[in-house]
Write an enzyme that holds these catalytic residues in place. Structure first.
Site: not given
Ligand code: AMP
Ligand code: MG
Length: 496
Positions: A101, A121, A133, A191, A264
Protein backbone atom coordinates in the site's frame (compact mmCIF):
# COMPACT_ATOMS: atom_id res chain seq x y z
CA UNK A 1 -7.01 23.18 -24.21
CA UNK A 2 -3.84 24.91 -23.10
CA UNK A 3 -1.37 22.74 -21.34
CA UNK A 4 2.11 23.26 -20.08
CA UNK A 5 4.32 20.47 -21.29
CA UNK A 6 6.95 19.75 -18.69
CA UNK A 7 10.09 17.86 -19.61
CA UNK A 8 10.09 14.53 -17.80
CA UNK A 9 12.65 14.47 -15.00
CA UNK A 10 15.94 12.97 -16.12
CA UNK A 11 16.53 9.45 -14.86
CA UNK A 12 19.57 9.09 -12.62
CA UNK A 13 21.98 6.30 -13.49
CA UNK A 14 23.39 4.57 -10.41
CA UNK A 15 25.83 2.58 -12.52
CA UNK A 16 24.43 -0.84 -11.58
CA UNK A 17 22.60 -3.42 -13.70
CA UNK A 18 18.96 -3.95 -12.77
CA UNK A 19 17.04 -7.17 -13.26
CA UNK A 20 13.34 -7.79 -12.77
CA UNK A 21 12.69 -11.43 -11.99
CA UNK A 22 9.64 -10.68 -9.82
CA UNK A 23 8.14 -8.56 -12.59
CA UNK A 24 8.69 -11.44 -15.01
CA UNK A 25 6.16 -13.48 -12.98
CA UNK A 26 3.51 -11.47 -14.77
CA UNK A 27 0.83 -8.92 -13.99
CA UNK A 28 -1.27 -11.17 -11.71
CA UNK A 29 1.24 -10.42 -9.00
CA UNK A 30 1.52 -6.64 -9.09
CA UNK A 31 0.70 -3.29 -10.59
CA UNK A 32 3.43 -1.21 -12.18
CA UNK A 33 3.41 2.47 -11.26
CA UNK A 34 5.92 5.20 -10.52
CA UNK A 35 6.54 6.62 -7.04
CA UNK A 36 4.81 9.90 -6.15
CA UNK A 37 7.48 12.59 -5.77
CA UNK A 38 7.93 14.41 -2.48
CA UNK A 39 8.96 18.07 -2.46
CA UNK A 40 12.46 19.19 -1.43
CA UNK A 41 13.71 15.91 0.01
CA UNK A 42 16.67 15.78 2.38
CA UNK A 43 18.93 13.01 3.57
CA UNK A 44 18.24 11.75 7.10
CA UNK A 45 20.48 8.71 7.10
CA UNK A 46 22.63 6.82 4.62
CA UNK A 47 24.02 3.35 5.18
CA UNK A 48 27.47 3.69 3.64
CA UNK A 49 28.44 0.12 4.41
CA UNK A 50 25.44 -1.32 2.64
CA UNK A 51 25.87 1.06 -0.28
CA UNK A 52 29.42 -0.26 -0.68
CA UNK A 53 28.26 -3.88 -0.47
CA UNK A 54 25.73 -3.17 -3.20
CA UNK A 55 28.29 -1.41 -5.37
CA UNK A 56 26.26 1.81 -5.23
CA UNK A 57 28.07 5.14 -5.42
CA UNK A 58 27.48 6.54 -1.91
CA UNK A 59 28.77 10.01 -2.82
CA UNK A 60 26.30 10.18 -5.69
CA UNK A 61 23.48 9.03 -3.38
CA UNK A 62 24.36 11.88 -1.03
CA UNK A 63 24.10 14.48 -3.79
CA UNK A 64 20.92 16.49 -4.30
CA UNK A 65 20.02 14.35 -7.29
CA UNK A 66 20.83 11.14 -5.38
CA UNK A 67 18.59 12.15 -2.49
CA UNK A 68 15.76 12.84 -4.93
CA UNK A 69 16.30 9.38 -6.40
CA UNK A 70 16.22 7.73 -2.96
CA UNK A 71 12.96 9.54 -2.22
CA UNK A 72 11.22 8.53 -5.43
CA UNK A 73 11.26 12.15 -6.60
CA UNK A 74 13.49 11.44 -9.58
CA UNK A 75 13.43 8.22 -11.61
CA UNK A 76 16.29 5.73 -11.38
CA UNK A 77 17.40 4.41 -14.77
CA UNK A 78 16.78 0.69 -15.23
CA UNK A 79 14.23 0.33 -12.42
CA UNK A 80 10.68 -0.90 -13.00
CA UNK A 81 8.67 0.20 -9.94
CA UNK A 82 5.79 -2.05 -8.96
CA UNK A 83 3.48 -2.70 -6.02
CA UNK A 84 2.83 -6.36 -5.31
CA UNK A 85 -0.47 -7.81 -4.19
CA UNK A 86 -0.86 -9.98 -1.10
CA UNK A 87 -3.46 -10.78 1.52
CA UNK A 88 -3.17 -11.87 5.11
CA UNK A 89 -4.40 -12.53 8.60
CA UNK A 90 -4.19 -9.46 10.82
CA UNK A 91 -4.48 -10.01 14.58
CA UNK A 92 -5.77 -13.51 13.95
CA UNK A 93 -8.53 -12.45 11.56
CA UNK A 94 -8.61 -12.93 7.79
CA UNK A 95 -8.19 -9.43 6.37
CA UNK A 96 -8.55 -10.22 2.66
CA UNK A 97 -6.53 -8.30 0.12
CA UNK A 98 -3.79 -6.02 1.41
CA UNK A 99 -0.69 -5.56 -0.75
CA UNK A 100 2.08 -2.99 -1.02
CA UNK A 101 0.00 0.00 0.00
CA UNK A 102 2.99 2.27 0.33
CA UNK A 103 5.90 0.21 -0.97
CA UNK A 104 7.32 -0.12 -4.47
CA UNK A 105 9.77 -2.74 -5.64
CA UNK A 106 12.39 -1.22 -7.93
CA UNK A 107 14.09 -4.40 -9.17
CA UNK A 108 17.16 -6.30 -8.13
CA UNK A 109 20.90 -5.74 -8.37
CA UNK A 110 23.85 -8.06 -7.78
CA UNK A 111 25.91 -7.96 -4.61
CA UNK A 112 28.57 -10.12 -2.98
CA UNK A 113 25.71 -11.61 -0.93
CA UNK A 114 23.74 -12.54 -4.06
CA UNK A 115 20.96 -10.64 -5.84
CA UNK A 116 19.26 -8.00 -3.69
CA UNK A 117 15.93 -6.32 -4.31
CA UNK A 118 15.51 -2.63 -3.55
CA UNK A 119 12.19 -1.30 -2.39
CA UNK A 120 10.81 2.13 -1.48
CA UNK A 121 8.61 2.34 1.59
CA UNK A 122 6.49 5.47 1.87
CA UNK A 123 6.63 6.45 -1.80
CA UNK A 124 2.96 7.19 -2.31
CA UNK A 125 -0.39 5.57 -2.99
CA UNK A 126 -0.75 2.34 -4.93
CA UNK A 127 -3.81 0.33 -6.01
CA UNK A 128 -3.41 -1.51 -2.67
CA UNK A 129 -3.41 1.53 -0.41
CA UNK A 130 -7.05 1.04 0.62
CA UNK A 131 -7.78 3.97 2.99
CA UNK A 132 -4.10 4.81 3.47
CA UNK A 133 -2.17 7.74 2.05
CA UNK A 134 0.77 5.66 0.82
CA UNK A 135 3.14 7.60 3.05
CA UNK A 136 5.32 6.80 6.04
CA UNK A 137 6.19 9.34 8.71
CA UNK A 138 9.71 10.38 9.70
CA UNK A 139 9.59 8.78 13.16
CA UNK A 140 8.63 5.28 11.98
CA UNK A 141 11.01 5.49 9.04
CA UNK A 142 13.94 6.30 11.31
CA UNK A 143 12.93 3.41 13.56
CA UNK A 144 12.81 1.00 10.61
CA UNK A 145 16.11 2.26 9.17
CA UNK A 146 17.93 1.87 12.49
CA UNK A 147 16.31 -1.38 13.56
CA UNK A 148 17.06 -3.13 10.28
CA UNK A 149 20.73 -2.38 10.73
CA UNK A 150 20.66 -3.10 14.48
CA UNK A 151 19.27 -6.56 13.77
CA UNK A 152 21.85 -7.14 11.08
CA UNK A 153 24.58 -6.08 13.50
CA UNK A 154 23.23 -8.60 16.01
CA UNK A 155 23.48 -11.34 13.40
CA UNK A 156 19.69 -11.73 13.18
CA UNK A 157 18.25 -12.34 9.69
CA UNK A 158 16.50 -9.19 8.50
CA UNK A 159 15.66 -6.99 5.59
CA UNK A 160 18.21 -4.18 5.40
CA UNK A 161 17.92 -0.43 4.96
CA UNK A 162 20.01 1.65 2.60
CA UNK A 163 18.67 5.10 3.37
CA UNK A 164 16.03 7.23 4.95
CA UNK A 165 15.15 10.52 3.36
CA UNK A 166 12.60 13.06 4.51
CA UNK A 167 10.46 15.88 3.18
CA UNK A 168 8.53 18.58 4.99
CA UNK A 169 5.38 17.44 3.18
CA UNK A 170 2.71 17.02 5.88
CA UNK A 171 1.36 13.56 6.70
CA UNK A 172 -1.69 13.22 8.91
CA UNK A 173 -1.60 10.66 11.69
CA UNK A 174 -2.81 11.40 15.26
CA UNK A 175 -1.09 14.73 14.68
CA UNK A 176 0.38 16.26 11.54
CA UNK A 177 3.85 14.84 10.96
CA UNK A 178 6.20 14.85 7.97
CA UNK A 179 6.90 12.29 5.25
CA UNK A 180 9.90 10.03 4.81
CA UNK A 181 10.98 7.20 2.53
CA UNK A 182 13.11 4.21 3.48
CA UNK A 183 14.94 2.26 0.79
CA UNK A 184 14.79 -1.34 1.96
CA UNK A 185 17.03 -4.10 0.67
CA UNK A 186 16.37 -7.83 0.75
CA UNK A 187 16.95 -10.92 -1.40
CA UNK A 188 13.14 -11.09 -1.51
CA UNK A 189 10.14 -9.31 -0.03
CA UNK A 190 7.79 -12.26 -0.58
CA UNK A 191 5.59 -12.85 2.45
CA UNK A 192 3.34 -15.66 3.68
CA UNK A 193 0.49 -13.36 2.64
CA UNK A 194 1.49 -13.55 -1.03
CA UNK A 195 0.64 -17.26 -0.95
CA UNK A 196 -2.50 -16.76 1.13
CA UNK A 197 -3.68 -14.30 -1.51
CA UNK A 198 -3.70 -16.70 -4.44
CA UNK A 199 -4.82 -19.67 -2.33
CA UNK A 200 -7.83 -17.73 -1.00
CA UNK A 201 -8.92 -17.03 -4.57
CA UNK A 202 -8.41 -20.56 -5.79
CA UNK A 203 -5.76 -19.31 -8.24
CA UNK A 204 -3.73 -22.51 -8.11
CA UNK A 205 -1.68 -21.75 -11.22
CA UNK A 206 -0.53 -18.39 -9.83
CA UNK A 207 0.11 -20.10 -6.50
CA UNK A 208 2.31 -22.71 -8.16
CA UNK A 209 4.23 -20.18 -10.23
CA UNK A 210 5.00 -18.13 -7.14
CA UNK A 211 6.09 -21.22 -5.18
CA UNK A 212 8.32 -22.31 -8.06
CA UNK A 213 9.82 -18.83 -8.19
CA UNK A 214 10.63 -18.86 -4.48
CA UNK A 215 11.98 -22.42 -4.57
CA UNK A 216 14.14 -21.85 -7.66
CA UNK A 217 15.63 -18.63 -6.36
CA UNK A 218 15.88 -19.20 -2.63
CA UNK A 219 15.36 -22.86 -1.79
CA UNK A 220 16.76 -24.86 -4.76
CA UNK A 221 17.63 -27.72 -2.39
CA UNK A 222 13.88 -28.36 -2.00
CA UNK A 223 13.86 -29.82 -5.51
CA UNK A 224 16.46 -32.44 -4.77
CA UNK A 225 15.57 -33.39 -1.22
CA UNK A 226 14.48 -36.96 -0.60
CA UNK A 227 12.06 -35.67 2.04
CA UNK A 228 8.32 -35.97 1.49
CA UNK A 229 8.84 -38.27 -1.49
CA UNK A 230 10.39 -35.44 -3.50
CA UNK A 231 7.46 -33.05 -2.88
CA UNK A 232 9.26 -29.70 -3.33
CA UNK A 233 6.35 -27.67 -1.91
CA UNK A 234 6.29 -29.68 1.30
CA UNK A 235 10.05 -29.29 1.50
CA UNK A 236 9.57 -25.54 1.03
CA UNK A 237 7.09 -25.38 3.91
CA UNK A 238 9.48 -27.34 6.09
CA UNK A 239 12.42 -25.11 5.17
CA UNK A 240 10.43 -21.92 5.88
CA UNK A 241 9.28 -23.45 9.19
CA UNK A 242 12.86 -24.14 10.17
CA UNK A 243 14.11 -20.69 9.23
CA UNK A 244 11.20 -19.07 11.06
CA UNK A 245 11.91 -21.21 14.13
CA UNK A 246 15.56 -20.16 14.09
CA UNK A 247 14.53 -16.52 13.68
CA UNK A 248 12.10 -16.65 16.60
CA UNK A 249 14.76 -18.23 18.80
CA UNK A 250 17.00 -15.25 18.01
CA UNK A 251 14.23 -12.74 18.70
CA UNK A 252 13.45 -14.31 22.05
CA UNK A 253 17.09 -14.62 23.06
CA UNK A 254 17.86 -10.97 22.36
CA UNK A 255 14.56 -9.77 23.84
CA UNK A 256 13.05 -8.46 20.61
CA UNK A 257 9.29 -7.92 20.32
CA UNK A 258 8.03 -7.47 16.76
CA UNK A 259 4.63 -6.09 17.67
CA UNK A 260 2.64 -6.90 14.51
CA UNK A 261 3.22 -10.52 13.59
CA UNK A 262 0.45 -10.64 11.01
CA UNK A 263 0.90 -13.19 8.22
CA UNK A 264 1.54 -10.37 5.74
CA UNK A 265 4.51 -9.36 7.91
CA UNK A 266 6.13 -12.82 7.76
CA UNK A 267 9.00 -13.30 5.32
CA UNK A 268 9.25 -16.43 3.17
CA UNK A 269 13.01 -16.23 3.80
CA UNK A 270 12.69 -16.21 7.58
CA UNK A 271 13.79 -12.58 7.82
CA UNK A 272 12.63 -9.97 10.28
CA UNK A 273 10.50 -7.65 8.16
CA UNK A 274 8.19 -4.62 8.55
CA UNK A 275 9.48 -2.82 11.59
CA UNK A 276 6.57 -0.97 13.15
CA UNK A 277 5.82 -0.90 16.88
CA UNK A 278 8.76 -3.19 17.72
CA UNK A 279 10.69 -2.98 20.96
CA UNK A 280 13.78 -4.44 22.55
CA UNK A 281 12.86 -5.29 26.14
CA UNK A 282 14.10 -2.98 28.84
CA UNK A 283 13.14 -4.74 32.10
CA UNK A 284 12.50 -8.44 31.51
CA UNK A 285 8.76 -9.06 31.44
CA UNK A 286 7.68 -12.19 29.56
CA UNK A 287 4.18 -10.74 29.12
CA UNK A 288 5.40 -7.47 27.68
CA UNK A 289 3.19 -5.99 24.94
CA UNK A 290 5.12 -3.48 22.86
CA UNK A 291 2.33 -2.44 20.49
CA UNK A 292 -0.08 0.03 22.03
CA UNK A 293 -2.71 -1.03 19.46
CA UNK A 294 -2.49 -4.70 20.55
CA UNK A 295 -5.25 -4.66 23.14
CA UNK A 296 -5.37 -8.40 23.84
CA UNK A 297 -1.63 -8.96 23.90
CA UNK A 298 -1.79 -11.33 20.97
CA UNK A 299 1.77 -10.37 20.07
CA UNK A 300 3.19 -10.20 23.60
CA UNK A 301 6.87 -11.18 23.87
CA UNK A 302 6.24 -14.68 25.24
CA UNK A 303 3.51 -15.39 22.69
CA UNK A 304 5.67 -14.70 19.65
CA UNK A 305 6.89 -18.30 19.19
CA UNK A 306 3.32 -19.66 19.17
CA UNK A 307 2.13 -16.91 16.87
CA UNK A 308 4.89 -17.76 14.41
CA UNK A 309 3.66 -21.34 14.39
CA UNK A 310 0.07 -20.16 13.90
CA UNK A 311 1.25 -18.07 10.95
CA UNK A 312 3.14 -21.02 9.48
CA UNK A 313 -0.07 -23.00 9.78
CA UNK A 314 -1.70 -20.33 7.63
CA UNK A 315 1.09 -20.68 5.10
CA UNK A 316 0.60 -24.46 5.20
CA UNK A 317 -3.08 -24.03 4.42
CA UNK A 318 -2.18 -21.79 1.51
CA UNK A 319 0.32 -24.31 0.15
CA UNK A 320 -2.04 -27.27 0.65
CA UNK A 321 -3.27 -27.30 -2.97
CA UNK A 322 0.35 -27.67 -4.10
CA UNK A 323 1.47 -30.09 -1.43
CA UNK A 324 -1.50 -32.33 -2.09
CA UNK A 325 -2.66 -33.64 1.27
CA UNK A 326 -3.12 -32.49 4.83
CA UNK A 327 -0.98 -35.17 6.38
CA UNK A 328 2.13 -34.14 4.44
CA UNK A 329 1.41 -30.47 5.13
CA UNK A 330 1.20 -31.10 8.87
CA UNK A 331 4.35 -33.21 8.74
CA UNK A 332 6.21 -30.34 7.05
CA UNK A 333 5.15 -27.97 9.84
CA UNK A 334 6.33 -30.36 12.55
CA UNK A 335 9.94 -29.19 12.24
CA UNK A 336 9.01 -25.89 13.91
CA UNK A 337 8.23 -27.70 17.14
CA UNK A 338 11.64 -29.33 17.31
CA UNK A 339 13.79 -26.59 15.80
CA UNK A 340 12.45 -23.69 17.89
CA UNK A 341 13.17 -25.15 21.36
CA UNK A 342 16.49 -26.56 20.21
CA UNK A 343 17.59 -23.22 18.74
CA UNK A 344 16.34 -21.23 21.72
CA UNK A 345 18.20 -23.43 24.15
CA UNK A 346 21.34 -23.16 22.02
CA UNK A 347 21.04 -19.35 21.98
CA UNK A 348 20.53 -19.14 25.73
CA UNK A 349 23.37 -21.56 26.35
CA UNK A 350 25.58 -19.28 24.27
CA UNK A 351 24.43 -16.32 26.37
CA UNK A 352 25.56 -18.29 29.42
CA UNK A 353 28.89 -19.18 27.85
CA UNK A 354 28.15 -22.90 27.86
CA UNK A 355 29.89 -24.49 24.91
CA UNK A 356 28.18 -27.89 25.15
CA UNK A 357 24.74 -29.13 26.17
CA UNK A 358 24.27 -30.92 29.47
CA UNK A 359 21.43 -32.21 31.52
CA UNK A 360 20.21 -29.53 33.90
CA UNK A 361 20.90 -26.64 31.50
CA UNK A 362 17.22 -26.01 31.02
CA UNK A 363 16.72 -25.67 34.78
CA UNK A 364 19.62 -23.23 34.94
CA UNK A 365 18.16 -21.17 32.08
CA UNK A 366 14.64 -21.17 33.49
CA UNK A 367 15.98 -20.32 36.91
CA UNK A 368 17.63 -17.10 35.81
CA UNK A 369 14.77 -16.06 33.51
CA UNK A 370 12.35 -16.42 36.42
CA UNK A 371 14.53 -14.24 38.61
CA UNK A 372 14.90 -11.64 35.87
CA UNK A 373 11.12 -11.54 35.52
CA UNK A 374 10.42 -11.43 39.26
CA UNK A 375 12.83 -8.58 39.89
CA UNK A 376 12.12 -6.87 36.54
CA UNK A 377 15.84 -6.78 35.78
CA UNK A 378 17.02 -4.96 32.68
CA UNK A 379 17.46 -7.76 30.14
CA UNK A 380 20.35 -6.45 28.02
CA UNK A 381 22.29 -5.01 30.94
CA UNK A 382 22.00 -8.25 32.94
CA UNK A 383 23.50 -10.40 30.20
CA UNK A 384 26.28 -7.95 29.46
CA UNK A 385 27.25 -7.58 33.13
CA UNK A 386 27.14 -11.34 33.63
CA UNK A 387 29.47 -11.70 30.63
CA UNK A 388 31.86 -9.15 32.12
CA UNK A 389 31.82 -10.95 35.44
CA UNK A 390 32.61 -14.30 33.85
CA UNK A 391 35.36 -12.64 31.81
CA UNK A 392 37.06 -11.66 35.06
CA UNK A 393 35.12 -8.63 36.34
CA UNK A 394 33.59 -8.15 39.77
CA UNK A 395 30.28 -9.80 40.66
CA UNK A 396 28.69 -6.73 42.28
CA UNK A 397 27.55 -4.99 39.07
CA UNK A 398 25.46 -7.99 38.11
CA UNK A 399 24.41 -8.96 41.64
CA UNK A 400 23.25 -5.41 42.37
CA UNK A 401 20.65 -5.72 39.61
CA UNK A 402 18.58 -8.09 41.76
CA UNK A 403 16.26 -7.35 44.65
CA UNK A 404 16.42 -10.93 45.89
CA UNK A 405 20.18 -11.28 46.21
CA UNK A 406 20.01 -14.57 48.10
CA UNK A 407 18.14 -16.17 45.22
CA UNK A 408 20.66 -14.78 42.75
CA UNK A 409 23.61 -16.02 44.85
CA UNK A 410 22.10 -19.51 44.90
CA UNK A 411 21.69 -19.47 41.13
CA UNK A 412 25.19 -18.09 40.63
CA UNK A 413 26.64 -20.93 42.67
CA UNK A 414 24.91 -23.52 40.46
CA UNK A 415 26.00 -21.62 37.36
CA UNK A 416 29.63 -21.33 38.48
CA UNK A 417 29.71 -25.05 39.17
CA UNK A 418 28.37 -25.74 35.69
CA UNK A 419 30.81 -23.31 34.10
CA UNK A 420 33.78 -25.61 34.22
CA UNK A 421 36.84 -25.06 32.05
CA UNK A 422 38.32 -21.78 30.90
CA UNK A 423 36.16 -19.06 32.46
CA UNK A 424 38.01 -16.28 30.68
CA UNK A 425 37.33 -17.87 27.28
CA UNK A 426 33.69 -18.42 28.24
CA UNK A 427 33.42 -14.78 29.27
CA UNK A 428 34.90 -13.55 26.00
CA UNK A 429 32.48 -15.77 24.05
CA UNK A 430 29.63 -14.32 26.13
CA UNK A 431 30.69 -10.79 25.21
CA UNK A 432 30.18 -11.84 21.56
CA UNK A 433 26.76 -13.36 22.36
CA UNK A 434 25.34 -10.64 24.63
CA UNK A 435 25.18 -7.22 22.96
CA UNK A 436 26.08 -4.06 24.79
CA UNK A 437 23.83 -1.96 22.54
CA UNK A 438 20.27 -2.53 21.38
CA UNK A 439 17.88 -0.03 19.82
CA UNK A 440 15.81 0.79 22.86
CA UNK A 441 12.68 2.86 22.36
CA UNK A 442 14.05 5.88 24.16
CA UNK A 443 17.24 5.90 22.05
CA UNK A 444 15.22 5.91 18.85
CA UNK A 445 12.95 8.57 20.34
CA UNK A 446 15.85 10.90 21.16
CA UNK A 447 17.28 10.53 17.65
CA UNK A 448 13.83 11.21 16.18
CA UNK A 449 13.40 14.39 18.26
CA UNK A 450 16.72 15.69 16.97
CA UNK A 451 15.88 14.68 13.40
CA UNK A 452 12.65 16.69 13.59
CA UNK A 453 14.87 19.71 14.22
CA UNK A 454 16.94 18.70 11.13
CA UNK A 455 19.80 17.45 13.32
CA UNK A 456 20.54 13.97 11.97
CA UNK A 457 23.57 13.36 14.18
CA UNK A 458 21.63 11.09 16.52
CA UNK A 459 20.61 8.83 13.64
CA UNK A 460 24.19 8.59 12.40
CA UNK A 461 25.56 7.91 15.88
CA UNK A 462 23.05 5.12 16.55
CA UNK A 463 23.64 3.59 13.12
CA UNK A 464 27.39 3.45 13.70
CA UNK A 465 27.12 1.93 17.17
CA UNK A 466 24.32 -0.52 16.39
CA UNK A 467 26.17 -1.90 13.37
CA UNK A 468 28.66 -3.47 15.82
CA UNK A 469 26.63 -3.87 19.04
CA UNK A 470 29.03 -6.32 20.71
CA UNK A 471 31.91 -3.82 20.65
CA UNK A 472 32.54 -1.53 23.63
CA UNK A 473 32.37 1.88 21.85
CA UNK A 474 33.55 3.69 25.02
CA UNK A 475 32.70 7.11 23.55
CA UNK A 476 29.03 6.06 23.33
CA UNK A 477 28.62 4.55 26.81
CA UNK A 478 25.46 6.61 27.39
CA UNK A 479 23.67 4.55 24.75
CA UNK A 480 24.21 1.40 26.85
CA UNK A 481 22.69 2.70 30.08
CA UNK A 482 19.38 2.04 31.81
CA UNK A 483 16.33 3.58 30.14
CA UNK A 484 15.17 6.84 31.73
CA UNK A 485 11.87 6.83 33.63
CA UNK A 486 10.06 8.46 30.73
CA UNK A 487 10.92 5.48 28.49
CA UNK A 488 8.14 3.39 30.04
CA UNK A 489 5.61 6.03 28.98
CA UNK A 490 6.56 5.92 25.29
CA UNK A 491 3.55 4.60 23.41
CA UNK A 492 4.33 2.97 20.09
CA UNK A 493 1.31 1.91 18.07
CA UNK A 494 0.52 0.69 14.56
CA UNK A 495 0.38 4.34 13.48
CA UNK A 496 3.31 4.80 11.16
P1 AMP B 1 1.44 -3.00 8.30
O1 AMP B 1 0.59 -3.40 9.47
O2 AMP B 1 2.19 -1.72 8.50
O3 AMP B 1 2.34 -4.10 7.87
O4 AMP B 1 0.46 -2.68 7.08
C1 AMP B 1 -0.61 -3.50 6.72
C2 AMP B 1 -1.12 -3.12 5.36
O5 AMP B 1 -1.54 -1.77 5.34
C3 AMP B 1 -0.14 -3.28 4.23
O6 AMP B 1 -0.85 -3.68 3.11
C4 AMP B 1 0.40 -1.88 4.07
O7 AMP B 1 0.91 -1.64 2.78
C5 AMP B 1 -0.83 -1.05 4.33
N1 AMP B 1 -0.53 0.28 4.83
C6 AMP B 1 -0.06 0.63 6.05
N2 AMP B 1 0.06 1.96 6.15
C7 AMP B 1 -0.32 2.48 4.96
C8 AMP B 1 -0.42 3.80 4.44
N3 AMP B 1 -0.10 4.87 5.16
N4 AMP B 1 -0.87 3.94 3.18
C9 AMP B 1 -1.21 2.88 2.44
N5 AMP B 1 -1.15 1.63 2.87
C10 AMP B 1 -0.72 1.41 4.12
MG1 MG C 1 3.32 -4.94 6.66
Amino acid sequence: MDSVIEAPPRAIDLGVRWRHTFAELGPSYYTELPPSPLPAPYLVGLNWRLAAQLGLPADMLESEEGVRALTGSQPIAGTRPLASVYSGHQFGVWAGQLGDGRALLLGEIDSAAGPQELQFKGSGRTPYSRMGDGRAVLRSSIREFLCSEAMHGLGIPTTRALSVTGSDAPVRRETVETAAVVVRVSPSFVRFGHFEHFASRGQDEELRRLADYVVDRHYPECRSTGRFGGNAYAALLEAVSERTAALLAQWQAVGFCHGVMNTDNMSMLGLSIDYGPFQFLDAFDPNHICNHSDETGRYAYNRQPNVAYWNLFGLGQALLPLIGDEETTLAALESYKTVFPRELEARLRAKLGLADAREGDRTLIEGILQQLAKDRVDYTIFWRRLSQHVAGGAVEPVRDLFLDRAAFDAWLLDYSTRLTGDRQAAGLAMLRANPKYVLRNHLAELAIRRARQKDFGGVAELLAVLQSPFDEHPAHEALAGFPPDWASHIEISCSS
